[in-house]
Enzyme design. Structure first.
Site, short mmCIF file in Angstrom:
data_model
loop_
_atom_site.label_atom_id
_atom_site.label_comp_id
_atom_site.label_asym_id
_atom_site.label_seq_id
_atom_site.Cartn_x
_atom_site.Cartn_y
_atom_site.Cartn_z
N TYR A 142 0.81 -1.22 0.00
CA TYR A 142 0.00 0.00 0.00
C TYR A 142 0.84 1.27 0.00
O TYR A 142 0.32 2.37 -0.14
CB TYR A 142 -0.98 0.01 1.20
CG TYR A 142 -1.99 -1.12 1.16
CD1 TYR A 142 -2.17 -1.86 0.00
CD2 TYR A 142 -2.75 -1.43 2.27
CE1 TYR A 142 -3.08 -2.90 -0.04
CE2 TYR A 142 -3.67 -2.47 2.24
CZ TYR A 142 -3.83 -3.20 1.08
OH TYR A 142 -4.74 -4.22 1.04
N LYS A 193 4.45 -15.32 1.75
CA LYS A 193 4.46 -16.19 0.57
C LYS A 193 5.92 -16.40 0.18
O LYS A 193 6.38 -16.01 -0.90
CB LYS A 193 3.66 -15.54 -0.58
CG LYS A 193 2.15 -15.63 -0.40
CD LYS A 193 1.59 -17.03 -0.62
CE LYS A 193 1.53 -17.39 -2.07
NZ LYS A 193 0.99 -18.78 -2.25
N ASP A 226 -1.89 -18.37 1.77
CA ASP A 226 -3.08 -19.03 1.25
C ASP A 226 -3.55 -20.13 2.20
O ASP A 226 -4.74 -20.28 2.47
CB ASP A 226 -2.85 -19.57 -0.19
CG ASP A 226 -1.49 -20.21 -0.39
OD1 ASP A 226 -0.68 -20.20 0.55
OD2 ASP A 226 -1.24 -20.73 -1.48
N ASP A 250 -4.61 -7.32 5.77
CA ASP A 250 -5.90 -6.74 5.41
C ASP A 250 -6.88 -7.85 5.04
O ASP A 250 -8.01 -7.92 5.55
CB ASP A 250 -5.67 -5.78 4.23
CG ASP A 250 -6.88 -4.91 3.93
OD1 ASP A 250 -7.90 -5.03 4.62
OD2 ASP A 250 -6.78 -4.10 2.99
N ASP A 254 -10.18 -9.77 7.54
CA ASP A 254 -11.59 -9.87 7.14
C ASP A 254 -12.04 -11.33 7.12
O ASP A 254 -13.15 -11.65 7.55
CB ASP A 254 -11.83 -9.23 5.76
CG ASP A 254 -12.15 -7.74 5.85
OD1 ASP A 254 -11.66 -7.10 6.79
OD2 ASP A 254 -12.88 -7.23 4.98
#
Ligand code: NAI
Ligand code: MG
Length: 367
Positions: A142, A193, A226, A250, A254
């Site tokens: 970001y 990752k 993942d 982020d 959620d």
């Protein structure tokens, strides 16, 4: 000295939910000896409509001087187009996070037994869920440069964002997570990752080193992002502290919210190393329900509990508030988002009343 608390209710349901959190904090100031100097200021799209600026200079000066900020929400999709980009940048949450260096974003996910029925997950999977996601908040995708959209020779466009982490940014996030875990179950899952990203491999290596050299009592478990998304819904009770970068944090927070059935329940705290912090519910301005008095204020109220723990440094008072929220839920207090079909729902202020009643009862209990 009284804590300087700045309240920025913002847009949509922001003012509705922060009003209930402020009522609760005023109760702690009045009854539990936590001196607070509370100021409220205009901010956001509502402020832009009324006063022509999303972020008045005076509000910004107060943001940088505050010990703690209680933030509601900002934004609404149908209005974003009409605000000039320069004004949007001035009023953006990203600017606040970066200017205050609020790098440690804590998002606790705890499922009280009373809410097992509201969860879309099976009770046997979700019962006892209690973990904290530490999302790095001031670097990564970001913020990385270069960024932007350019036009290629053939006239088509290319969008670029850069995922970048300096070693120091990884070290301080992982240190924070390990310190947090020392006061909990001493287990940290570090999410990256590493299999496909160089910056992810660096994250993994640095995280392992910090845990090994500085926190020998903490078990550090590396996990691919993942797989983490899967495990959060398959086996949420296996987690204690999760530390990860800005983008994965982020998304995963959620996903973690699914355990509770509504975004309206989730609190957050964003902290720096200078003792300043911003507290906000994880949800946004919820334009679909704004102005109706039905928004769930518990994410904001539980953010106030985080404020008691991290800014007021009164963990026992934070625990008192969390117990009161559990007690109110156990007694059946529900807004529509967490009510079972056919179950009566309280208003936003009704939940505030229920939590204040529960607090009163908690402090009258014999120790
Ligand atoms: P949202 O979080 O505002 O709403 C998502 C869904 O959850 C909606 O159905 C909403 O009604 C429900 N919901 C949210 N908070 C609730 C509460 N307290 N009680 C009951 N139900 C609740 O996310 P959405 O719709 O994607 O975004 C709306 C606006 O909020 C956008 O402009 C977005 O940019 C902004 N936003 C702002 C954030 C912030 O200020 N930190 C964070 C996320 C979104
Ligand atoms: Mg998000």
């Amino acid at each position: 000295m009284a804590m300087k608390l700045l309240v920025l209710p913002g847009d949509g349901v922001g003012p509705e939910v922060t009003a209930q959190a402020v009522r609760v904090l005023e109760w702690f100031a009045a009854h539990r000896g936590i001196p607070m100097d509370i100021t409220e200021r205009g901010f956001g799209l509502v402020n832009w409509q009324r006063h022509g600026t999303m972020m008045p200079d005076e509000t910004w000066a107060r943001i940088t001087a505050a010990d703690a900020i209680l933030f509601g929400a900002t934004g609404s999709l149908d209005q974003q187009g009409v605000v000039p980009p320069e004004e949007r940048r001035k009023g953006s949450l990203l600017r606040m996070r970066k200017a205050l260096d609020l790098y440690a974003n804590l998002r606790p996910v705890r499922v009280p037994d009373a809410l097992l029925d509201a969860s879309p997950l099976k009770p046997r999977v979700v019962r006892g869920t209690d973990y904290v996601i530490l999302r790095e908040l001031t670097a990564g995708t970001y913020f990385g440069e270069p960024r932007g959209v350019s036009v290629l020779e053939d006239g088509t466009r290319r969008g670029v964002n850069t995922h970048r982490y300096d070693e120091g940014e990884i070290i301080r996030a992982v240190r924070f997570a390990c310190r947090l875990a020392m006061g909990r179950r001493r287990h940290v899952t570090s999410v990256d990752k590493a299999n496909v990203m160089e910056a992810g491999a660096l994250w993994r290596e640095v995280a392992a080193r910090v845990a090994r050299d500085e926190f020998p009592e903490v078990t550090l478990e590396p996990m691919l992002a993942d797989n983490c998304a899967l495990q959060l819904t398959r086996a949420p009770t296996r987690f204690d502290v999760i530390v990860t970068d800005n983008l994965f944090g982020d998304l995963l927070s959620d996903a973690g919210g699914a355990a509770l059935g509504s975004l309206g329940m989730l609190p957050s705290a964003s902290l720096n190393d200078r003792g300043q912090a911003l507290y906000e519910p994880v949800h946004g301005s919820a334009p679909d329900i704004a102005g109706k008095g039905i928004a769930n204020p518990l994410g904001a109220i539980l953010s106030a509990a985080l404020l008691l723990r991290w800014s007021a440094k009164r963990p026992e008072e934070a625990a008192l508030l969390e117990r009161a929220v559990d007690a109110a839920l156990a007694a059946g207090a529900r807004t529509a988002d967490i009510a079972a079909p056919g179950e009566a729902a309280l208003s936003t202020a009704g939940i505030g009343d229920a939590v204040l009643d529960a607090l009163q009862r908690e402090v009258q209990l014999p120790a």
